[in-house]
Design a protein around this motif. Structure first.
Motif, PDB file in Angstrom:
ATOM      1  N   SER A  72      -7.789 -13.033  41.260  1.00 33.14           N
ATOM      2  CA  SER A  72      -8.029 -11.510  41.692  1.00 33.14           C
ATOM      3  C   SER A  72      -9.148 -11.468  42.779  1.00 33.14           C
ATOM      4  O   SER A  72     -10.202 -12.227  42.780  1.00 33.14           O
ATOM      5  N   ALA A  73      -8.879 -10.701  43.786  1.00 31.00           N
ATOM      6  CA  ALA A  73      -9.853 -11.008  45.110  1.00 31.00           C
ATOM      7  C   ALA A  73     -10.973  -9.672  44.830  1.00 31.00           C
ATOM      8  O   ALA A  73     -11.527  -9.388  45.744  1.00 31.00           O
ATOM      9  N   GLY A  74     -11.022  -9.000  43.646  1.00 27.57           N
ATOM     10  CA  GLY A  74     -11.736  -7.939  43.323  1.00 27.57           C
ATOM     11  C   GLY A  74     -11.168  -6.678  43.720  1.00 27.57           C
ATOM     12  O   GLY A  74      -9.957  -6.297  43.556  1.00 27.57           O
ATOM     13  N   HIS A  75     -12.019  -5.552  44.025  1.00 31.23           N
ATOM     14  CA  HIS A  75     -11.616  -4.078  44.248  1.00 31.23           C
ATOM     15  C   HIS A  75     -10.649  -4.354  45.407  1.00 31.23           C
ATOM     16  O   HIS A  75     -10.897  -5.218  46.317  1.00 31.23           O
ATOM     17  N   ILE A 122      -8.367 -18.129  43.410  1.00 30.26           N
ATOM     18  CA  ILE A 122      -9.807 -17.655  43.772  1.00 30.26           C
ATOM     19  C   ILE A 122      -9.874 -16.319  42.626  1.00 30.26           C
ATOM     20  O   ILE A 122      -9.163 -15.764  42.377  1.00 30.26           O
ATOM     21  N   ALA A 123     -11.350 -16.290  42.287  1.00 32.58           N
ATOM     22  CA  ALA A 123     -11.643 -15.187  41.742  1.00 32.58           C
ATOM     23  C   ALA A 123     -12.976 -14.653  42.127  1.00 32.58           C
ATOM     24  O   ALA A 123     -13.734 -15.397  42.064  1.00 32.58           O
ATOM     25  N   THR A 124     -12.865 -13.779  43.069  1.00 30.99           N
ATOM     26  CA  THR A 124     -13.958 -13.171  43.838  1.00 30.99           C
ATOM     27  C   THR A 124     -14.475 -11.499  43.492  1.00 30.99           C
ATOM     28  O   THR A 124     -13.566 -10.932  43.181  1.00 30.99           O
ATOM     29  N   ALA A 125     -15.754 -11.427  43.575  1.00 28.48           N
ATOM     30  CA  ALA A 125     -16.103  -9.935  43.316  1.00 28.48           C
ATOM     31  C   ALA A 125     -15.776  -9.642  41.874  1.00 28.48           C
ATOM     32  O   ALA A 125     -16.070 -10.229  41.007  1.00 28.48           O
TER      33      ALA A 125
END
Length: 274
Positions: A72-75, A122-125
């Motif tokens: 998840s790339a976040g919001h 990737i797991a960001t924000a």
């Protein structure tokens, strides 16, 4: 009417997939083209699914996974930016989304069953926040973690809450202040994930770990998970006082009586989940 005009619109795939594997519920983020960003709809569906899992006595653990190259790339930044044209420049909507996302993350923590993240990319924000909110996490060797909001002028304040409760303070601050990604191995070293496994095996490993925990008394797991997070916010003396109360209550449970008896008698316990 033309043939083209008469065609029904192509149905969109569900953004959250749900599967039951034995006694484990697997929730899979399914917006790969959007890097599984946490849109308003995704946040709502995740929260609703967690609530349903909490009420389902047949489910004893959960796994949160994702399809595509990103966990998840976040919001959903595009969704948020679209509200800049609101009369208040989006303030009310931003507050609504941040509150809803924070409530969903807390639902992971407060779920009376263990939740395991299976991170393949990737797991960001807020995506990193989701991993940090889970009780356990399995990461692929290819996974990376970051809180890069600072790079676009948006400090990752809500992801900070979960991150700072998982990793040491200076490591959390380095991630938050630099926005630089950390590898899966580094994430394991600082305590963000439990295990790093070969790419493509992370989901199976997460389900296996969830199933291992699911074999325990669900009453004991529920009691212990709640106590773990509550005592972490207390002073040392208060934590010991509270934990002693929990241990006493636990000792009075039928499953504790059964488990201790089975240990003494060298047999497998039969849990009643009470």
């Amino acid at each position: 009417m033309s043939v083209q005009a008469a065609r029904a619109p192509t149905p969109q795939p569900p953004i959250l997939l749900r599967e039951i594997v034995g006694s484990v519920a697997v929730l899979t983020l399914n917006r790969p083209a959007a890097r599984n960003s946490l849109s308003e709809a995704m946040i709502g569906q995740l929260h609703a699914s967690l609530n349903a899992i909490a009420e389902d006595k047949h489910i004893r653990a959960a796994v949160i996974a994702a399809n595509g190259p990103a966990f998840s790339a976040g919001h959903d930044i595009k969704e948020l930016t679209a509200r800049r044209t609101d009369p208040d420049r989006g303030r009310a909507y931003f507050a609504q989304i941040m509150t809803a996302c924070s409530a969903m993350m807390q639902a992971v923590v407060h779920l009376p069953k263990p939740v395991v993240a299976a991170v393949q990319g990737i797991a960001t924000a807020a995506g990193c926040q989701l991993v940090a909110s889970c009780d356990l996490a399995i990461a692929s060797h290819e996974a990376k973690f970051a809180t890069p909001g600072v790079d676009i002028g948006l400090f990752c304040s809500t992801p900070m809450v979960a991150l700072s409760r998982n990793v040491p303070r200076k490591q959390a601050m380095e991630m938050l202040l630099t926005g630089e990604p950390v590898t899966a191995d580094r994430a394991r070293e600082i305590g963000l994930v439990n295990r790093v496994v070969p790419a493509g095996t992370e989901l199976g490993a997460a389900i296996e770990l969830a199933q291992q925990v699911a074999l325990k008394s669900s009453y004991t797991i529920k009691l212990g998970k709640e106590a773990f997070y509550r005592q972490a916010e207390m002073s040392l003396a208060d934590a010991y006082r509270y934990a002693a109360e929990v241990m006493t209550e636990n000792m009075m449970a039928r499953d504790a009586e059964e488990g201790i008896g089975a240990f003494i008698e060298k047999r497998t316990p039969t849990w009643r989940d009470e």
